[in-house]
Design a protein around this motif. Structure first.
Motif, PDB file in Angstrom:
ATOM      1  N   GLY A 105       8.154  -0.090 -49.068  1.00 12.63           N
ATOM      2  CA  GLY A 105       7.226  -0.713 -48.141  1.00 12.63           C
ATOM      3  C   GLY A 105       7.353  -0.090 -46.767  1.00 12.63           C
ATOM      4  O   GLY A 105       7.338   1.130 -46.627  1.00 12.63           O
ATOM      5  N   ASP A 106       7.512  -0.938 -45.761  1.00 13.02           N
ATOM      6  CA  ASP A 106       7.639  -0.449 -44.393  1.00 13.02           C
ATOM      7  C   ASP A 106       9.082  -0.226 -43.973  1.00 13.02           C
ATOM      8  O   ASP A 106       9.341   0.152 -42.825  1.00 13.02           O
ATOM      9  N   GLU A 107      10.045  -0.466 -44.868  1.00  9.52           N
ATOM     10  CA  GLU A 107      11.459  -0.333 -44.526  1.00  9.52           C
ATOM     11  C   GLU A 107      12.075   0.868 -45.227  1.00  9.52           C
ATOM     12  O   GLU A 107      11.562   1.352 -46.249  1.00  9.52           O
ATOM     13  N   ALA A 108      13.198   1.339 -44.688  1.00  4.48           N
ATOM     14  CA  ALA A 108      13.850   2.505 -45.275  1.00  4.48           C
ATOM     15  C   ALA A 108      15.323   2.515 -44.925  1.00  4.48           C
ATOM     16  O   ALA A 108      15.775   1.835 -43.989  1.00  4.48           O
ATOM     17  N   VAL A 109      16.081   3.293 -45.696  1.00  3.13           N
ATOM     18  CA  VAL A 109      17.488   3.572 -45.393  1.00  3.13           C
ATOM     19  C   VAL A 109      17.691   5.081 -45.475  1.00  3.13           C
ATOM     20  O   VAL A 109      16.954   5.795 -46.169  1.00  3.13           O
ATOM     21  N   LEU A 110      18.705   5.561 -44.775  1.00  7.07           N
ATOM     22  CA  LEU A 110      19.101   6.964 -44.823  1.00  7.07           C
ATOM     23  C   LEU A 110      20.456   7.077 -45.506  1.00  7.07           C
ATOM     24  O   LEU A 110      21.378   6.301 -45.211  1.00  7.07           O
ATOM     25  N   ILE A 111      20.595   8.046 -46.397  1.00 10.43           N
ATOM     26  CA  ILE A 111      21.865   8.298 -47.078  1.00 10.43           C
ATOM     27  C   ILE A 111      22.359   9.678 -46.673  1.00 10.43           C
ATOM     28  O   ILE A 111      21.707  10.689 -46.965  1.00 10.43           O
ATOM     29  N   ASP A 112      23.495   9.719 -46.006  1.00 15.61           N
ATOM     30  CA  ASP A 112      24.084  10.913 -45.394  1.00 15.61           C
ATOM     31  C   ASP A 112      23.155  11.444 -44.310  1.00 15.61           C
ATOM     32  O   ASP A 112      21.947  11.515 -44.491  1.00 15.61           O
TER      33      ASP A 112
END
Length: 326
Positions: free
Chosen positions: A33-40
């Motif tokens: 949706g409108d949210e996200a996460v970053l990995i490394d």
């Protein structure tokens, strides 16, 4: 989509952090949706690259809910503090053994400087910024994190480092491996498939734990893996078979080189590089030996350092040419 951002489907994006050369260190963004996460997130000097990527993806900074670091080596976590200062709603998710180094990076900085040298640290990595303790979330084995109805599961994955975790995304049947599943640079791919080698960077290489981690990753039955070095890998079982074989070969080389007189590091690095060239020829890679050397010189040297550190620790020998542990 710019060349440095590759849409992988299922809301997954591979972002080249721009560290040293293209295709070396990736960050991965998961969007729901409108949210996200970053990995490394690469090194401190990578933060502007990632912030620009968020703008290119039309993601407001307040919509980034977490920065996840698979482990606290600087090419994965060095930019976390800088990034978090720009991401008002994000929390840092990190392995229990790595949390203190994110809150107070002084020892991490000193250890990395002992490996890379002060000038390289300043020029390539940039200045580490502490992460406020209240923004740190510790991910024990089995920890789960949800954002916008997308759930991630965290598993403890030692072998490359004791402070290493991997991230499972059940939505896409993807697993984000950091360095726990070696490195696989796209420049070495051929019609014979994806090339992969272990990464045994100082100072916590543990071959037995590495083998167990590979098997645990396989047991999760992922459809695809996302490596920090570099990007998507789809032939998971073939890569796992090769990694098991190469780890055993690396250990054998370390045991032979560990008792040699003279410059053990140089001799072991040469052994690893010769093995790499042979494997790439089997892979039908068309790059010349000089180009392979330019691309892999740093990795092979760091692998050799880590193997010698393991050998000296394992056999209780004076550490002549490997580095102090964090």
């Amino acid at each position: 989509m710019t060349e440095s951002i590759v849409a992988q489907g299922d809301g997954i994006y591979t972002i080249d952090t721009g560290f040293m050369r293209p295709g070396l260190v990736a960050s991965h963004l998961l969007r729901a949706g409108d949210e996200a996460v970053l990995i490394d997130v690469g090194v401190a000097r990578s933060a502007p690259v990632l912030l620009q990527a968020l703008r290119n993806l039309a993601l407001p900074l307040e919509n980034i809910k977490a920065v996840i670091v698979t482990h606290v080596h600087l090419d994965h976590a060095g930019g976390a503090g800088v990034l978090l200062s720009h991401l008002p709603e994000a929390r840092l998710i990190v392995h229990p053994r790595g949390a203190r180094h994110m809150i107070d990076p002084a020892r991490l900085n000193a250890s990395a400087t002992s490996v890379y040298g002060e000038q390289t640290m300043h020029t390539l990595f940039g200045e580490l910024k502490p992460v406020p303790a209240e923004r740190v979330v510790i991910a024990e084995d089995g920890f789960r994190y949800s954002f916008s109805q997308r759930e991630l599961q965290f598993i403890d994955t030692p072998g490359h480092a004791r402070h290493h975790l991997c991230v499972i995304d059940r939505t896409s049947r993807s697993l984000f491996t950091g360095d726990a599943f070696g490195l696989s640079y796209r420049c070495f791919d051929s019609n014979h498939g994806e090339h992969i080698v272990p990464t045994t960077t100082p100072t916590q290489f543990d071959p037995d734990a590495y083998h167990r981690t590979i098997d645990r990753i396989l047991a999760c039955a992922p459809r695809q893996l996302f490596l920090a070095h570099f990007g998507r890998l789809v032939d998971v079982e073939r890569a796992a078979t090769r990694l098991h074989r190469e780890i055993d070969y690396y250990v054998d080389c370390a045991q032979k080189a560990g008792v040699l007189p003279g410059d053990r590091l140089q001799q072991l690095t040469q052994l690893l590089f010769a093995r790499l060239v042979d494997s790439l020829r089997e892979q039908r890679c068309t790059l010349g030996e000089a180009e392979i050397h330019d691309l892999m010189q740093m990795d092979m040297n760091l692998n050799a350092q880590g193997l010698l550190h393991w050998f000296d620790r394992r056999f209780d020998r004076p550490q002549r040419d490997s580095k102090k542990e964090t």
